[in-house]
Design an enzyme around this catalytic site. Structure first.
Site, PDB file in Angstrom:
ATOM      1  N   GLN A  71       0.821  -1.211   0.000  1.00 19.21           N
ATOM      2  CA  GLN A  71       0.000   0.000   0.000  1.00 19.21           C
ATOM      3  C   GLN A  71       0.861   1.270   0.000  1.00 19.21           C
ATOM      4  O   GLN A  71       0.527   2.278   0.618  1.00 19.21           O
ATOM      5  CB  GLN A  71      -0.953  -0.009   1.195  1.00 19.21           C
ATOM      6  CG  GLN A  71      -2.120  -0.964   1.045  1.00 19.21           C
ATOM      7  CD  GLN A  71      -3.043  -0.583  -0.110  1.00 19.21           C
ATOM      8  OE1 GLN A  71      -3.209   0.586  -0.435  1.00 19.21           O
ATOM      9  NE2 GLN A  71      -3.650  -1.591  -0.729  1.00 19.21           N
ATOM     10  N   SER A  72       1.957   1.230  -0.722  1.00 19.21           N
ATOM     11  CA  SER A  72       2.891   2.358  -0.761  1.00 19.21           C
ATOM     12  C   SER A  72       2.278   3.605  -1.390  1.00 19.21           C
ATOM     13  O   SER A  72       1.828   3.583  -2.537  1.00 19.21           O
ATOM     14  CB  SER A  72       4.140   1.956  -1.546  1.00 19.21           C
ATOM     15  OG  SER A  72       4.941   3.078  -1.832  1.00 19.21           O
TER      16      SER A  72
END
Length: 320
Positions: A71-72
């Site tokens: 989930q960068s």
């Protein structure tokens, strides 16, 4: 002068947080809205990528390659940047592939990025392999390290601090999430250059204080050298609090969930469950413990990340 390609929505506003401050016993709070930088939902990496893109273009890059967790926020903004400027994009994400992409991963795919998943301990090895394969294939890759936290990327927050000073909001503290070190390093370098009397407190998201202090100091010094400045920063000069690491990276605690709800319900402001949620939880706890003097003015620097709120893995955590 460090080359820069301007695409961020700047300046981002500084807003008071009167209702939240009152709920916390009269704390004097403001927020710097870098969740509004404009690139694919905004965030702090947009400022860094203005400088990173200029360097990539100077090197003739046709493909951007970078790395992060599933989930960068950084990867999401890099993918959007590549789409906007007609570049290829390859993301190396540590974590498991989702059957139904959500949050930042959904956006990564929407922007057309190629995604390669791997285990966290293999991430650097896979990243190097991906880069070499792209080079051999003639894709002219440019490698952006984790969080775009390079001496060049740090200049995004040198200019951000100068922007903050020009907005004329006087505060005694800046509190900011700190992980890959580039944001805090840029703020520190600019504060040292300006002789600013306030304090910058980095809330560590995932590293022991000593490790993060060393990395921030290194980036400050490397960036200062780039512009011929004689500023020298020691790790001891870097303020880092690592007491809020909780259960680990990307695993919100009850305190972080409370912080997300308080910001939402008192100020209509969204935080994310990885970075700003953790930093805000630390801020709230430090206020409650009397860490700050009653008359001191505190600026919470919002580094963005709100698309992660819509990741499937966080929905139950944020439910009533």
């Amino acid at each position: 002068m460090i080359p820069r390609v301007r695409f961020a929505h700047l300046p981002t506003p500084i807003e008071p947080l009167p209702r939240l401050g009152a709920a916390l016993g009269g704390a004097r709070l403001w927020v710097k809205r870098d969740d509004l930088t404009g690139l694919a939902g905004g965030g702090n990496k947009t400022r860094k990528l203005e400088y990173i893109l200029a360097e990539a273009q100077a090197n003739g890059a046709r493909t951007l390659i970078t790395v992060g967790a599933v989930q960068s926020n950084h990867c999401r903004q890099t993918a959007a940047l590549a789409a906007r400027y007609g570049l290829g994009c390859i993301l190396v994400l540590s974590g498991e592939r989702e059957d139904q992409p959500s949050g930042n991963v959904l956006l990564d795919r929407l922007f057309g990025a190629e995604i390669i998943y791997c285990a966290a301990e293999e991430r650097n090895q896979v990243l190097q392999q991906v880069f070499e394969e792209a080079w051999v294939a003639g894709k002219r890759p440019y490698l952006i390290p984790l969080g775009a936290s390079t001496p060049v990327g740090a200049f995004g927050y040198v200019t951000a601090f100068e922007e903050f000073l020009n907005q004329g909001v006087e505060v005694d503290w800046i509190v900011v999430a700190s992980s890959s070190a580039g944001t805090q390093a840029g703020l520190m370098l600019a504060a040292l250059k300006a002789g600013w009397a306030g304090k910058i407190l980095g809330i560590s998201i995932d590293h022991p204080a000593a490790e993060l202090q060393l990395r921030v100091a290194e980036l400050v010094n490397e960036a200062a050298e780039r512009i011929g400045s004689k500023i020298h920063c020691q790790p001891v000069d870097v303020m880092v609090n690592d007491q809020y690491l909780g259960k680990g990276y990307g695993i919100p605690s009850s305190e972080e969930i409370e912080a997300i709800r308080l910001f939402a319900r008192y100020e209509g402001l969204l935080l994310d469950p990885v970075y700003t949620g953790r930093a805000a939880a630390a801020l709230i706890d430090l206020i409650r413990k009397g860490y700050f003097k009653p008359q001191e003015r505190i600026l919470f620097w919002h580094t963005g990340g709100t698309p992660a709120l819509f990741a499937e893995r966080y929905r139950l955590l944020l439910a009533e």
